[in-house]
Scaffold this active site. Structure first.
Site, PDB file in Angstrom:
ATOM      1  CB  THR A 224      83.961 -25.968 -20.002  1.00 21.08           C
ATOM      2  OG1 THR A 224      85.373 -25.867 -20.227  1.00 21.08           O
ATOM      3  CG2 THR A 224      83.709 -27.212 -19.156  1.00 21.08           C
ATOM      4  CG  ASP A 225      87.634 -26.045 -24.059  1.00 19.08           C
ATOM      5  OD1 ASP A 225      87.629 -25.898 -22.816  1.00 19.08           O
ATOM      6  OD2 ASP A 225      88.420 -25.441 -24.806  1.00 19.08           O
ATOM      7  CD  GLU A 226      88.821 -26.553 -18.110  1.00 20.11           C
ATOM      8  OE1 GLU A 226      89.170 -27.314 -17.178  1.00 20.11           O
ATOM      9  OE2 GLU A 226      88.783 -25.317 -18.001  1.00 20.11           O
TER      10      GLU A 226
ATOM     11  CE1 TYR B 266      83.896 -25.710 -14.432  1.00 20.90           C
ATOM     12  CE2 TYR B 266      85.866 -25.986 -15.769  1.00 20.90           C
ATOM     13  CZ  TYR B 266      84.592 -25.468 -15.603  1.00 20.90           C
ATOM     14  OH  TYR B 266      84.019 -24.732 -16.601  1.00 20.90           O
TER      15      TYR B 266
ATOM     16  CE  LYS C 110      79.800 -26.395 -16.888  1.00 23.31           C
ATOM     17  NZ  LYS C 110      78.599 -25.540 -16.646  1.00 23.31           N
TER      18      LYS C 110
END
Length: 353
Positions: A134-136, A160, A164
């Protein structure tokens, strides 16, 4: 990579994973779907391909080393598309250790099983392990900051995104230490059909249909890049086929906007839709207390996908959103079953207090 691989997809009954399964089978690939069927997984998501001779399902947890070994030995996949993960930020705030357990330990277990398979076939150059992230993991951006690139330093904000980020690092370590042919993708926010009802766009659509308040965090100024799930599935299969092992690829929809603007656009589409009751859905918008550590802005620079793999998102943001609204209005049975199950779980929880 050789043609027509046997593709093992983890989390293939989830939102993005099921899109990959449907698209891969439609393109003639053999698909093994491994899913533990947690709350956000739904076998109905893969119903369009469930009867195909190219599709198989294995009910298993990626944290179960014995199960992963058995599945790899039985099917001998030539590629892995790893999507299985806990993925809802709000849930990670309420219960962070579950995210560490699945996203970190589960990924490590899967990497070991994949490594054993790769070594058993003589460390074939055709083997691929695609890790979907994810870009997060990059944290957030200021209003004028350049978009995330593949070299942006990691700065995760939530349990989260931290879990990741940790899994990304593990995947890179298995490449650097053991030589496993991995690829990592970091995508922006996905939307489209079959998305679990707790996510933003389904929440707006379904609350609007029911005449319930439409919750928006803070003032709704947080900005996201939105990527249609079918574009994402296409990008993942493109990376699988042509990506360079050891490389990271950012996948975005070139569709950045503030949350409140997105919500208003959905409300306008509901107002105009003959199947939606009411004509002023924006009146249902209710600003609620912002969640802790809420990232301000995400934006993706997907130029590597364009320049190296000749891929760009094809779905226009407005058209994709309109098609998504249509899908939810036309598939009430799909989401009604999920919302009924959620209500039942909530009721059972209240009884135990």
């Amino acid at each position: 990579m050789k043609n027509d691989p046997t593709l093992l997809v983890t989390g293939g009954c989830g939102f993005i994973g099921s899109a990959v399964c449907r698209m891969a089978v439609s393109r003639g690939l053999r698909v093994i779907n491994v899913d533990s069927l947690t709350y956000a997984a739904n076998p109905a998501n893969v119903a369009p391909v469930a009867d195909s001779p190219l599709y198989s399902f294995e009910h298993a947890d990626i944290r179960d080393a014995d199960a992963m070994t058995r599945i790899f030995e039985a099917y001998q996949p030539t590629a892995v598309m790893h999507l299985a993960a806990e993925s809802h930020v709000d849930r990670s705030i309420d219960g962070p250790t579950a995210f560490v357990d699945t996203n970190v330990m589960g990924t490590a277990t899967l990497l070991q099983a994949a490594r054993a398979q790769w070594e058993a076939i003589g460390k074939s150059d055709d083997f691929r392990f695609v890790h979907v992230s994810t870009d997060e993991v990059y944290g957030d951006l200021g209003p004028d900051d350049p978009a995330f690139s593949e070299t942006t330093p990691y700065a995760p904000s939530s349990p989260y995104s931290a879990s990741k980020a940790a899994s990304d690092h593990l995947v890179r370590a298995w490449h650097r230490t053991f030589g496993l042919p991995i690829l990592i993708t970091n995508c922006s926010n996905n939307y489209g059909p079959y998305q679990f009802p707790e996510k933003l766009i389904p929440v707006v659509i379904l609350n609007g249909l029911a005449g319930r308040p439409i919750p928006v965090y803070g003032e709704g100024t947080n900005r996201r890049d939105w990527l249609h799930v079918d574009d994402h599935a296409d990008a993942l299969l493109t990376v699988l086929e042509g990506g360079q092992p050891g490389r990271t690829y950012n996948i975005g929809g070139d569709n950045e906007q503030a949350n409140i603007d997105l919500v208003h656009e959905i409300c306008r589409q509901l107002d105009a839709h003959p199947g939606a009751p009411g004509t002023d859905h924006a009146a249902l918008i209710e600003f609620v207390t912002d969640r802790p550590g809420h990232d301000r802005r995400y934006a993706i620079d997907a130029s590597r996908m364009r320049d190296e793999l000749n891929w760009t998102a094809r779905t226009n943001g407005s058209d994709g959103l309109s098609a998504t609204v249509d899908w939810y209005l036309s598939n009430r049975d799909w989401w009604q079953a999920l919302t009924d199950q959620a209500a039942q779980r909530l009721g059972q929880g209240n009884k135990t207090r």
